[in-house]
Design an enzyme around this catalytic site. Structure first.
Site, PDB file in Angstrom:
ATOM      1  N   ASP A 151     -32.329 -28.278 -83.999  1.00  0.00           N
ATOM      2  CA  ASP A 151     -32.863 -27.223 -84.855  1.00  0.00           C
ATOM      3  C   ASP A 151     -31.846 -26.162 -85.238  1.00  0.00           C
ATOM      4  O   ASP A 151     -32.021 -25.478 -86.254  1.00  0.00           O
ATOM      5  CB  ASP A 151     -34.071 -26.578 -84.186  1.00  0.00           C
ATOM      6  CG  ASP A 151     -35.281 -27.503 -84.175  1.00  0.00           C
ATOM      7  OD1 ASP A 151     -35.409 -28.313 -85.107  1.00  0.00           O
ATOM      8  OD2 ASP A 151     -36.090 -27.431 -83.236  1.00  0.00           O
ATOM      9  N   TYR A 203     -43.169 -27.584 -86.882  1.00  0.00           N
ATOM     10  CA  TYR A 203     -43.404 -26.921 -85.601  1.00  0.00           C
ATOM     11  C   TYR A 203     -43.110 -25.434 -85.672  1.00  0.00           C
ATOM     12  O   TYR A 203     -42.178 -24.988 -86.340  1.00  0.00           O
ATOM     13  CB  TYR A 203     -42.572 -27.559 -84.485  1.00  0.00           C
ATOM     14  CG  TYR A 203     -43.367 -28.551 -83.678  1.00  0.00           C
ATOM     15  CD1 TYR A 203     -44.425 -28.127 -82.875  1.00  0.00           C
ATOM     16  CD2 TYR A 203     -43.104 -29.910 -83.732  1.00  0.00           C
ATOM     17  CE1 TYR A 203     -45.184 -29.026 -82.148  1.00  0.00           C
ATOM     18  CE2 TYR A 203     -43.857 -30.826 -83.008  1.00  0.00           C
ATOM     19  CZ  TYR A 203     -44.898 -30.367 -82.216  1.00  0.00           C
ATOM     20  OH  TYR A 203     -45.656 -31.264 -81.499  1.00  0.00           O
TER      21      TYR A 203
END
EC number: 1.4.3.21
Length: 763
Positions: A386, A471
């Site tokens: 990420d 998410y």
């Protein structure tokens, strides 16, 4: 009864009624009968509170809008007229990708903080894409001093040993737009017949959206990405509505016109092109599953199907907040610290002090990772690193009353990413004090003497949240009155799904008619630069063992006696613990200073994690996130090892820019300035209750930093919030029990600000 008596009684009745009305009116406001209002609670801390902010409090503050603007203006002048706004840049352009704070060297920062030396120069770190050069590359430039820059220093070779290959660069938003244009305008029309039949295809696929995967290829140098196609469900999560079509896009060429579709996957089968898929469909060779485009009964929406109920519980500050926030600095009666966001690495805190003594120089998120499984190419190859997308970049505004308590203090964040002008995320952080509804400690005695003593657990929290595609991650740093620091992250948001086909039981659970919730792991890596009573620290491991012995007063009997084991870990290899291996139950960093009882002053690292298995070490990309293998590792602190990952690792994990395992090279860790690197994570097998969203309950992991003989006793003993009374005292008296004063001390109404939201685009 004569008329005179009746008249007197009537007059008395009228007087009585009038008096009652007056009494009632006294108890009501003067605005036409509204009930009288409680006074508003104070909105600021009482001026007599002892906490203050030191003058050097902004040393670690993220760059302001003015500083970001000054850096961009300077870079534009120095790099010449060929610089293109990253918001419109193509791969063949030169552009400034990002500008953020260049953290100062620790030695210079401590010299300023502790010895009054001049502050180190305030600098910025810029990442620049040079696509127009004969050998396209990525460079890192340090610009300073701020706020009036006069120099620019290329640190790429110094930090990385050479220029950064161009294929490692993160994907710009414009590159995604160009890929979408290629898919929807050039490629999908080649399979319009099939798409009309299966997916209610509209002109240029306007009812469909794409979602990227990563990494982008199978070996170093690749830039080929699998994109899944989903129904574009307005106002809800499209992530649950895969239509079964996935496209492998090769977008390595600098000219988007040369990008190609390398492979097509549709509902369980591979094809060389969309034209081939269409031809086989027309020949009746494709088994097409018709997928409704309206969701499955609305369970994909976050809009509640029931009307609002009574207002939920609300915490407030009856005498005003007991902390203050000035810029990036937070201070309370116990704690002071600075907070910020790395554009790619995410939340971080610096210079954490408890009762004025520094415990931690830095705690910072380094990286987050999600590894997926599945029977489609997009699912089976996805390893989201990420930091390559940006956990600071994709920080979201915090929604008052949901993401944080309604009365929290909210702080904006300014950034410059993929733009020539700075932008602002409103309410990017929140800071609040919260009663946990749990005693920190207590004892109720009915044995020999009668008394009660206890302390309600009230914590200070700083929070931010990042939304990475589907998410949402909640990042918490929690400061406890016992001197403990808690780091916790939670996962929520939508699961990433795949089209349901074939034998899916190996890869997750079915969560709707055509949707597979794909198995995956979540991991996050943290840097913990503890300075326990100074810079020179040692690592101790303690545990337990049962030792057999003869019972002293009855030697014919055996007893298993519990004992403590202690071991000093002197080398980095000794203090590097792989996921799944036995880790000492007590592991702490200690100084050579002792507490009152002769024990070295220490801070324990207590992990709360149930991580999944790491990627096998023989995987070709395992070096790209080698930190995932270690649940805990302690190394010497080095300026040249500032981070365990890199924004460039996502797109080239096969030849990573930073390989954390290189940090563990068996150097001594005895009496050195040390860093603990902590991994926390969990396995997630999606299930029906993940629809519409994954909940935070049970999906939070992290670690504690807890004092271990650092103090002479529990420091919360001195808390002004403590409660104590004996059986022979009146617990309802204010002078005995402060809680008895609450009816007066808390007799105020919280001053609730009007609800506002930070919006969905940054300004």
């Amino acid at each position: 009864m004569n008329q005179k008596t009746i008249l007197v009684l009537l007059i008395l009745a009228v007087i009585t009624i009038f008096a009652l009305v007056c009494v009632l009116l006294v108890g009501r406001g003067g605005d036409g009968g509204e009930p009288s209002q409680l006074p508003h609670c104070p909105s600021v801390s009482p001026s007599a509170q002892p906490w203050t902010h030191p003058g050097q409090s902004q040393l670690f503050a993220d760059l302001s809008r003015e500083e970001l603007t000054a850096v961009m203006r300077f870079l534009t002048q120095r790099l010449g007229p060929g610089l293109v706004d990253a918001a419109q840049a193509r791969p063949s352009d030169n552009c400034v990708f990002s500008v953020e704070l260049q953290l100062p060297p620790k030695a210079a920062a401590l010299a300023h903080l502790d010895r009054g030396s001049p502050p180190p120069a305030r600098e910025a770190l810029a990442i620049v894409f040079f696509g127009r050069q004969p050998q396209p590359n990525v460079s890192e430039l340090v610009v300073g001093p701020l706020p009036h820059p006069s120099y620019m220093r290329d640190v790429t070779v110094e930090r990385h040993g050479g220029p950064l290959p161009y294929h490692r660069r993160p994907v710009l938003f414009q590159e995604y737009l160009d890929i979408d244009q290629m898919i929807f305008n050039r490629e999908l029309p080649q399979a319009s017949g099939l798409l009309h039949h299966c997916c209610f295809y509209k002109h240029r696929g306007r009812n469909l959206v794409t979602m990227t995967t990563a990494p982008r290829g199978l070996q170093s140098g690749d830039r080929a990405t699998w994109f899944g196609l989903y129904y574009n469900i307005s106002g809800a999560g499209f992530f649950l509505h895969h239509v079964g079509l996935e496209l492998l896009v090769n977008h390595k060429a600098l000219d988007p016109a040369r990008w190609t579709i390398q492979k097509v996957f549709y509902q369980g089968r591979y094809y060389d092109s969309l034209a081939q898929l269409e031809a086989q469909f027309e020949a009746g060779l494709v088994n097409v599953v018709l997928i409704p485009d309206n969701g499955t009964g609305g369970s994909w929406s976050l809009k509640s199907p029931v009307p609002p109920g009574p207002a939920p519980p609300l915490q407030f500050y009856p005498q005003g907040p007991r902390f203050s926030v000035q810029g990036s600095r937070v201070a309370s009666s116990l704690w002071t610290f600075s907070f910020g966001l790395g554009a790619f690495s995410g939340p971080r805190i610096f210079d954490v002090r408890f009762q004025g003594e520094r415990l931690v120089y830095e705690i910072s998120l380094q990286e987050a990772l999600a590894i997926y499984g599945g029977n489609s190419p997009a699912a089976m190859t996805t390893r989201y690193v990420d930091g390559g997308f940006g956990m600071g970049k994709y920080t979201t505004p915090l929604t008052r009353g949901v993401d944080c308590p309604y009365l929290a203090t909210y702080v904006d964040w300014h950034f410059l990413l993929e733009s020539q002008a700075p932008k602002t995320i409103r309410d990017a952080f929140c800071v609040f004090e919260q009663n946990q509804g749990l005693p920190l400690r207590r004892h109720h005695s009915d044995l020999y003497s009668h008394y009660f003593g206890g302390l309600a657990e009230t914590v200070l929290v700083v929070r931010s949240m990042s939304t990475l595609l589907n998410y949402d991650y909640v990042w918490d740093t929690v400061f406890h009155p016992s001197g403990a620091i808690e780091i916790r992250f939670y996962a929520t948001g939508y699961i990433s799904s795949a089209f349901l086909f074939g034998a899916t039981g190996k890869y997750g659970n079915q969560v709707s008619e055509h949707t597979l919730g794909t198995v995956h792991t979540h991991s996050a890596h943290f840097k913990v630069d503890l300075d326990v009573a100074g810079l020179e620290n040692w690592v101790w491991a303690e545990d337990m063992v049962f030792v057999p012995m003869a019972v002293p007063w009855s030697p014919e009997h055996q007893l298993q006696r519990l004992q403590v084991t202690r071991k000093l870990l002197e080398m980095e290899e000794q203090a590097a613990f792989l996921v799944g291996s036995a880790t000492p139950r007590y592991l702490y960093l200690a100084s050579n200073h002792s507490n009152k009882w002769g024990h070295p002053r220490g801070y324990r690292i207590q992990m709360l994690s149930f991580a999944g298995e790491p990627l096998p070490q023989n995987s070709s990309m395992a070096r790209g996130f080698s930190w995932e293998r270690y649940q805990l590792a302690v190394t010497q602190r080095k300026e040249e090892e500032p981070s365990s990952s890199s924004v460039f690792n996502q797109n080239d994990p096969w030849a990573p820019t930073v390989d954390f395992s290189d940090f563990i090279n068996n150097e001594t860790i005895a009496g050195k300035d040390l860093v603990a690197w902590v991994t926390a994570g969990f396995l997630h097998i999606p299930h029906a209750e993940d629809i519409p969203n994954t909940v935070t309950v049970g999906n939070g992991v992290g670690f504690f930093l807890r004092p271990y003989n650092f103090f002479d006793e529990d420091p919360s003993f001195y808390s002004a919030d403590s409660i104590y009374f004996r059986g022979d005292q009146d617990a309802g008296a204010c002078e005995v029990n402060p809680l008895a004063c609450l009816p007066q001390a808390a007799a105020c109404a919280p001053d609730l600000p009007a609800f506002s939201h930070g919006g969905f685009s940054h300004n």
